[in-house]
Design an enzyme around this catalytic site. Structure first.
Site, PDB file in Angstrom:
ATOM      1  N   GLY A  25       0.810  -1.209   0.000  1.00 23.21           N
ATOM      2  CA  GLY A  25       0.000   0.000   0.000  1.00 23.21           C
ATOM      3  C   GLY A  25       0.844   1.260   0.000  1.00 23.21           C
ATOM      4  N   LEU A  47       5.294  -9.558   3.835  1.00 26.29           N
ATOM      5  CA  LEU A  47       4.940 -10.766   4.578  1.00 26.29           C
ATOM      6  C   LEU A  47       3.925 -11.593   3.788  1.00 26.29           C
ATOM      7  CD1 LEU A  47       4.601  -9.303   8.182  1.00 26.29           C
ATOM      8  CD2 LEU A  47       6.643 -10.158   7.000  1.00 26.29           C
ATOM      9  N   CYS A 116      -2.810  -9.214  14.722  1.00 33.82           N
ATOM     10  CA  CYS A 116      -1.724  -9.309  13.746  1.00 33.82           C
ATOM     11  C   CYS A 116      -0.564  -8.402  14.158  1.00 33.82           C
ATOM     12  CB  CYS A 116      -2.237  -8.933  12.358  1.00 33.82           C
ATOM     13  SG  CYS A 116      -1.010  -9.095  11.037  1.00 33.82           S
ATOM     14  N   CYS A 213      -8.269  -9.440   5.741  1.00 38.71           N
ATOM     15  CA  CYS A 213      -7.513  -9.919   4.581  1.00 38.71           C
ATOM     16  C   CYS A 213      -7.715 -11.396   4.312  1.00 38.71           C
ATOM     17  CB  CYS A 213      -6.032  -9.596   4.755  1.00 38.71           C
ATOM     18  SG  CYS A 213      -5.210 -10.512   6.088  1.00 38.71           S
TER      19      CYS A 213
END
Length: 378
Positions: A25, A47, A116, A213
């Site tokens: 992004g 990642l 996360c 995601c």
């Protein structure tokens, strides 16, 4: 060398070895570019969080697709830094996806982005970075680190309140903050996009990611049904009267109004909302809007962005990722965080995070285990 506020103390060379987490992004790309421009030795890493990236959402709404890895690689190439892809799919599945499913199965509402950050970006990634000799991990989060003369590092809200992400970073402890870089905390999103254009980054106009995601089609209920199966149970009124049935309590969230499939309206004609989810007896309880009022809560597994508060204190608290701050009194009792809200807040669910603030400073974060509600008049 031009540096930015909140950079860790550099070694004698004056340069930090920085690992820049690049999601694909615009924010993480500009963060990496700023770190490199400041004179640090920057390496980009994307990642890989899915064992089968094709199963993740395509397009520009996620952060873990093949397209995203390619966007990150192109950005690193423009910046002129080395770039690698690290496979953390197994760790991500265990610490984020499995946790997400288990929390819903237990009747709680988790925040996978917060998990996360805690388990992947600032645990697995940071641990690996330090082991490889890096001094810091750089991300595109909107938050600020303030260094005090005493040497203490504090996490603060970003200048751009609309983009502030300190809520999902409230899980970071002092050791993790000591190795963190947030180059975007003093900037607005519009400025970042303009800067990306000037730098020739193709992601300058790429839309922000908003969805979970690892749920490819955005259908959270369908995802949970696939993992947990169907389990028919009762939908009850607040007095215990059966109003209907459901296919799985995990398909509901506290405060939900639509999709309840209740056969008959309430006696007062007003809408009902989900008040409670009980995985023990597989029931969902619904009731009036005022039944969602929460005046206090107990939260577990507190994590402090610095020194743990030693006594009762006055703070503000944020209870949702995009929620407003509310004034509270808070204390730590037997390792649990007890919070009393000055005024009732509606729709707070176990599993969510409560993040305490002292002004713009993040004090710490904990996971809500239970809530207190005032009695509702019949």
């Amino acid at each position: 060398m031009t540096d930015f506020p909140g950079a860790p103390t550099a070694p004698s060379t004056g340069r930090l070895r920085v690992l820049a987490a690049m999601s694909g992004g615009v924010d993480s790309a500009v963060a990496a570019a700023r770190a490199a421009e400041a004179g640090h030795e920057v390496t980009g890493v994307h990642l890989a969080l899915s064992a089968n990236p094709q199963s993740f959402r395509t397009g520009a709404r996620g952060c873990c697709t093949i397209e995203d890895s390619r966007d990150a690689w192109r950005a690193a190439d423009v910046i002129g830094i080395p770039f690698y892809v690290w496979d953390l799919a197994e760790r991500f599945r265990e610490d984020v996806i499995d946790d997400f499913v288990a929390e819903y199965a237990a009747g709680r509402t988790p925040n996978p982005c917060l998990r996360c950050n805690e388990k992947i970006k600032f645990a697995a990634l940071l641990d690996k970075a330090i082991a490889l000799g890096f001094d810091a991990v750089c991300t595109g989060h909107y938050a600020r680190i303030v260094d005090l003369p005493s040497g203490e590092r504090q996490l603060h809200r970003a200048v751009d309140a609309a983009k502030d992400q300190s809520y999902v970073l409230g899980v970071l402890d002092a050791d993790q903050l000591a190795h963190s870089l947030f180059p975007l905390g003093d900037t607005t999103k519009d400025v970042i996009r303009e800067e990306a254009e000037r730098r020739g980054l193709a992601v300058a106009k790429k839309p922000d990611s908003h969805d979970i995601c690892f749920i490819a089609d955005g259908d959270t209920q369908g995802f949970l049904a696939k993992h947990l199966g169907t389990a028919t149970g009762d939908i009850l009124d607040a007095d215990g009267t059966k109003l209907g049935e459901h296919d799985g309590a995990y398909g509901f969230t506290i405060g939900q109004r639509k999709g309840l499939r209740i056969g008959r309206p309430a006696a007062d004609g007003k809408p009902r909302y989900v008040l409670d989810i009980s995985p023990v007896n597989n029931t969902v309880t619904v009731g009036p809007l005022e039944g969602l009022d929460v005046t206090g809560l107990t939260a577990i597994r507190p994590r402090w962005c610095g020194t743990e508060p030693l006594a009762d204190g006055r703070y503000t608290a944020q209870l949702r990722a995009h929620g407003e701050e509310v004034p509270v009194s808070a204390s730590v009792v037997d390792g649990e965080l007890r919070v009393r809200l000055d005024s009732a807040v509606r729709g707070i669910a176990p599993g969510q995070a409560v993040v305490l603030y002292d002004g713009t400073r993040v004090v710490g974060s904990a996971t809500i285990a239970s809530t207190e509600r005032p009695a509702v008049r019949a």
